[in-house]
Design a protein around this motif. Structure first.
Motif, PDB file in Angstrom:
ATOM      1  N   ASP A   1       0.748  -1.256   0.003  1.00  0.00           N
ATOM      2  CA  ASP A   1      -0.053   0.074   0.147  1.00  0.00           C
ATOM      3  C   ASP A   1       0.882   1.289   0.063  1.00  0.00           C
ATOM      4  N   ALA A   2       2.154   1.181  -0.158  1.00  0.00           N
ATOM      5  CA  ALA A   2       2.855   2.299  -0.037  1.00  0.00           C
ATOM      6  C   ALA A   2       4.516   2.067  -0.668  1.00  0.00           C
ATOM      7  N   ARG A   3       4.842   3.236  -0.907  1.00  0.00           N
ATOM      8  CA  ARG A   3       6.517   3.052  -1.668  1.00  0.00           C
ATOM      9  C   ARG A   3       7.304   3.210  -0.347  1.00  0.00           C
ATOM     10  N   VAL A   4       8.506   2.424  -0.582  1.00  0.00           N
ATOM     11  CA  VAL A   4       9.408   2.372   0.366  1.00  0.00           C
ATOM     12  C   VAL A   4      10.707   2.886  -0.029  1.00  0.00           C
ATOM     13  N   PRO A   5      11.116   3.918   0.870  1.00  0.00           N
ATOM     14  CA  PRO A   5      12.659   4.631   0.670  1.00  0.00           C
ATOM     15  C   PRO A   5      13.347   3.808   0.965  1.00  0.00           C
ATOM     16  N   VAL A   6      14.788   3.832   0.312  1.00  0.00           N
ATOM     17  CA  VAL A   6      16.039   3.180   0.452  1.00  0.00           C
ATOM     18  C   VAL A   6      17.105   4.048   0.446  1.00  0.00           C
ATOM     19  N   ARG A   7      18.092   3.983   1.193  1.00  0.00           N
ATOM     20  CA  ARG A   7      19.438   4.939   1.209  1.00  0.00           C
ATOM     21  C   ARG A   7      20.478   3.847   0.939  1.00  0.00           C
ATOM     22  N   ILE A   8      21.136   4.484   0.118  1.00  0.00           N
ATOM     23  CA  ILE A   8      22.629   3.759  -0.281  1.00  0.00           C
ATOM     24  C   ILE A   8      23.746   4.898   0.534  1.00  0.00           C
ATOM     25  N   ASP A   9      24.591   4.556   1.264  1.00  0.00           N
ATOM     26  CA  ASP A   9      25.596   5.310   1.471  1.00  0.00           C
ATOM     27  C   ASP A   9      26.821   4.661   1.028  1.00  0.00           C
ATOM     28  N   VAL A  10      28.002   5.449   0.792  1.00  0.00           N
ATOM     29  CA  VAL A  10      29.101   5.142   0.141  1.00  0.00           C
ATOM     30  C   VAL A  10      30.354   6.058   0.699  1.00  0.00           C
ATOM     31  N   VAL A  11      31.431   5.459   0.907  1.00  0.00           N
ATOM     32  CA  VAL A  11      32.628   5.972   1.845  1.00  0.00           C
ATOM     33  C   VAL A  11      33.558   6.004   0.757  1.00  0.00           C
ATOM     34  N   THR A  12      34.225   7.017   0.157  1.00  0.00           N
ATOM     35  CA  THR A  12      35.275   6.934  -0.512  1.00  0.00           C
ATOM     36  C   THR A  12      36.595   7.688   0.271  1.00  0.00           C
TER      37      THR A  12
END
Length: 366
Positions: free
Chosen positions: A59-70
């Motif tokens: 019933d809803a959209r799911v936000p996702v976070r992608i974290d990268v360390v350089t």
């Protein structure tokens, strides 16, 4: 209390030195080599997705976070591509999210619709010649039971260097299999952004785990459970889960900190039996006059070791190879690519140095 053989090797972990360590050079991302400053080569140091797994909501959209360390990016963000099991692809737009004296943090976001393909998704990040592929699961709520790591703690909370600390917690779920579940313990120094795998341990039949090791630097610890695959043996599969981070305060001691700078394993995609070139630098602190300032300089004539973990497996029980740093702190080693997996470089500390947090690189064999 069970004492685990640490992934960092048999040498003891030792504590750090608190106070001003920057020496006025904290954000330069350079080390002093033979009187000249040279920038670190760009590299993808670490990446993670939150949440993992992604549990779709009808019933809803799911936000996702992608974290990268350089490291050594010079302000250039990594490039990223997100791809699904059905062939769907999109570019990831990374923006700067954090910064430390030795690393840069970047973040991209994506929103999954209820119609997103179920299965294993991949996020591929590149910076210069360095590449990193991150896999995560997108699934429905009924596919696997939720799990949680609870009561994760480091005790005592404040210790002297070399004093024992105990990391403990419990894996909880409605139905936990009466078997050992693999828990991965990772560490992040208080002035860093990326996490390093330090040890592994199995739970007991009630899901509890505990390991005693020696204090290292001040920083954060956390525990990861990688989940169980879907099966038909009478037990519901469990989702992966991660504990809250727990801080460990280690009071200052006489030794100085060490860091790896610019570790790479190239090519990151290699043919079976081909050589992969491992390169990098090791730096360490040196006191300034007057104290308490310090600066980071090359660490020559230090032995570093290389370890390997095949995809889905565990770290090798002994070093695969060794190398010695040159006068400018650099090291080079060519190693044969036989299987896909992760390579890790480690430094156990010597000549008054503390251990360095290990650095890990992926190599895919095709």
């Amino acid at each position: 209390m069970l004492r685990l053989l640490l992934l960092l090797g048999l040498a003891r972990l030792t504590g750090g030195r608190s106070g001003d360590r920057s020496g006025g050079r904290g954000g330069d991302r350079t080390d002093r080599l033979d009187g000249r400053d040279r920038p670190d080569p760009p590299a993808v140091e670490y990446a993670e997705v939150t949440p993992d797994p992604v549990v779709l909501d009808p019933d809803a959209r799911v936000p996702v976070r992608i974290d990268v360390v350089t490291g050594g990016s010079g302000g250039e963000p990594p490039r990223g591509v997100l791809s699904g099991p059905d062939g769907w692809r999109t570019e990831l737009d990374f923006h700067r999210a954090a910064e430390s004296p030795f690393e840069e943090g970047w973040r991209a976001e994506h929103v999954f619709s209820p119609r997103a393909a179920r299965g294993i998704w991949r996020a591929t990040m590149t910076l210069g010649e360095s590449a990193h592929e991150l896999e995560f699961s997108v699934e429905d709520a009924e596919e696997r039971d939720p799990a949680a790591i609870v009561d994760f703690r480091v005790s005592p909370e404040q210790v002297e260097e070399d004093a024992p600390i105990t990391l403990s917690g419990a894996l909880k779920a409605e139905r936990v299999r009466p078997e050992k579940h693999r828990i991965v313990l990772s560490f992040r120094q208080e002035d860093a952004l990326s996490w390093s795998e330090i040890a592994e341990i199995g739970t007991d039949e009630s899901g509890e785990f505990a390991v005693t090791l020696d204090a290292w630097e001040p920083g954060w610890w956390r525990a990861d459970y990688l989940g169980t695959p879907r099966g038909s043996d009478g037990y519901r599969a469990l989702r992966s889960t991660r504990s809250e981070a727990a801080y460990s305060m280690v009071r200052s001691g006489p030794k100085m900190r060490s860091r790896f700078s610019g570790y790479n394993a190239l090519p990151s995609v290699a043919g079976s039996g081909k050589l992969v070139k491992h390169t990098g630098k090791l730096i360490h602190e040196t006191p300034l006059d007057p104290p308490p300032g310090v600066e980071w300089v090359a660490a020559p004539s230090r032995e570093v070791t290389f370890w390997f973990k095949p995809s889905g497996g565990s770290w090798s029980s002994a070093p695969v190879a060794r190398a010695t740093t040159t006068n400018n702190g650099s090291f080079t080693k060519k190693l044969t690519a036989a299987r896909s997996g992760e390579w890790q470089v480690r430094y156990s500390g010597q000549s008054g140095d503390l251990k360095a947090a290990p650095k890990t690189r992926q190599v895919k064999v095709r």
